[in-house]
Design an enzyme around this catalytic site. Structure first.
Site: not given
Length: 301
Positions: A77, A151, A181, A192-193, A195-196
């Site tokens: 990634d 992303n 945080d 799907t990064a 945020a997931f």
């Protein structure tokens, strides 16, 4: 009679991975055999067993992709996001080959290298545009930093000792404030990064939207929010509190002093991705996360 210009592909690889070195060798040999030129960064070429026909460029700038029809990226990634920086700045489509774990930005796996080369040679791929976000940091009414992300832009606390105190805003109106945080401001691609991982929803890439996902917020109302793609999202760090930090795609960072304001809106420039097949995002999701679908029967015919 004009001479046909030689087709050229730029290759970007994570040379710290043995798998990337072997994969790069296979891709380069296959492309050269088909009469397609290959261009590589000089710094990466030192670690790759490349033939003399490969064109080397010394400086990693968007201009180093001039004349290239495609950017092939071999890696995980992080390498794919590095490739996205080149792709956005140059307008050249990126074709990612996953050598890491999940690799949602990748179009192929390492076992597909022969197919990748064949599709590139025959131009058997399509190009789709992925939405980005433009990021602006304000301090005392002045713009002090600008950036972008494919992303997400993540506003996070700078130290482990205290929570980051923020107020959230959407389209010029305050929504809520809390200690947390951090806050992830994401595109559908980024859903799907990070945020997931923070508990946000998965958003299909063809859905145009912006996401605002709190990270470990100390509040009753701290739910992920999905807004119009034309909304302007803002996070304000309260004055007289510890500073925060802004991360764009986990690669580029800047400190956010107390009182800083981060604005995120739909990006002016998309990232172009090369696609080899028409697999649905649902199938991609199931495959990438190894989701259990046994017992599924489908709709009756």
């Amino acid at each position: 009679m004009t001479q046909n210009r030689v087709r050229t592909v730029f290759l970007l690889a994570h040379t710290g991975r043995p798998a990337a070195i072997r994969s790069a060798e296979l891709v380069v040999k296959g492309l050269l055999r088909a009469g397609i030129g290959v261009r590589v960064l000089e710094a990466e070429a030192r670690d790759l067993p490349l033939p003399g026909e490969v064109e080397l460029v010394g400086e990693a700038t968007p201009q180093c992709l001039d004349g290239c029809e495609l950017l092939i990226v071999l890696g995980g990634d992080g390498t794919l996001l590095r490739g996205a920086e080149f792709a956005r700045a140059s307008g050249v489509p990126m074709l990612g080959v996953n050598l890491g774990r999940v690799g949602f930005l990748a179009e192929a796996e390492r076992d597909d290298l022969d197919k990748v080369v064949d599709r590139v040679v025959n131009r058997a791929y399509e190009v789709e545009e992925r939405m980005t976000v433009d990021v602006v940091v304000h301090r005392n009414g002045d713009i002090v930093h600008t950036d972008w992300a494919l992303n997400e832009a993540a506003v996070q606390k700078a130290g482990a000792e205290k929570l980051l105190e923020v107020v959230l805003e959407i389209d010029g109106r305050p929504v809520t404030g809390f200690g947390c945080d951090g806050i992830v401001l994401s595109t559908p691609t980024g859903s799907t990064a990070y945020a997931f991982s923070a508990g946000g929803p998965v958003v299909w890439p063809e859905v145009e939207a912006l996401l605002m996902v709190p990270i470990s917020a100390h509040a009753l109302f701290a739910k992920p929010l999905v807004t119009s793609p034309d909304s302007v999202l803002a996070v304000e760090v309260l004055p007289h509190v510890p500073p925060g930090v802004l991360w764009c795609d986990g690669r580029r960072t800047v400190e956010l002093p107390p009182g800083a304001r981060v604005e995120v809106r739909r990006g002016a420039v998309p990232v172009r991705l090369a696609r080899l097949h028409h697999a649905s995002f649902t199938d991609r999701l199931v495959a990438k996360f190894a989701l259990p679908v046994s017992g599924w029967r489908g709709a009756p015919h």
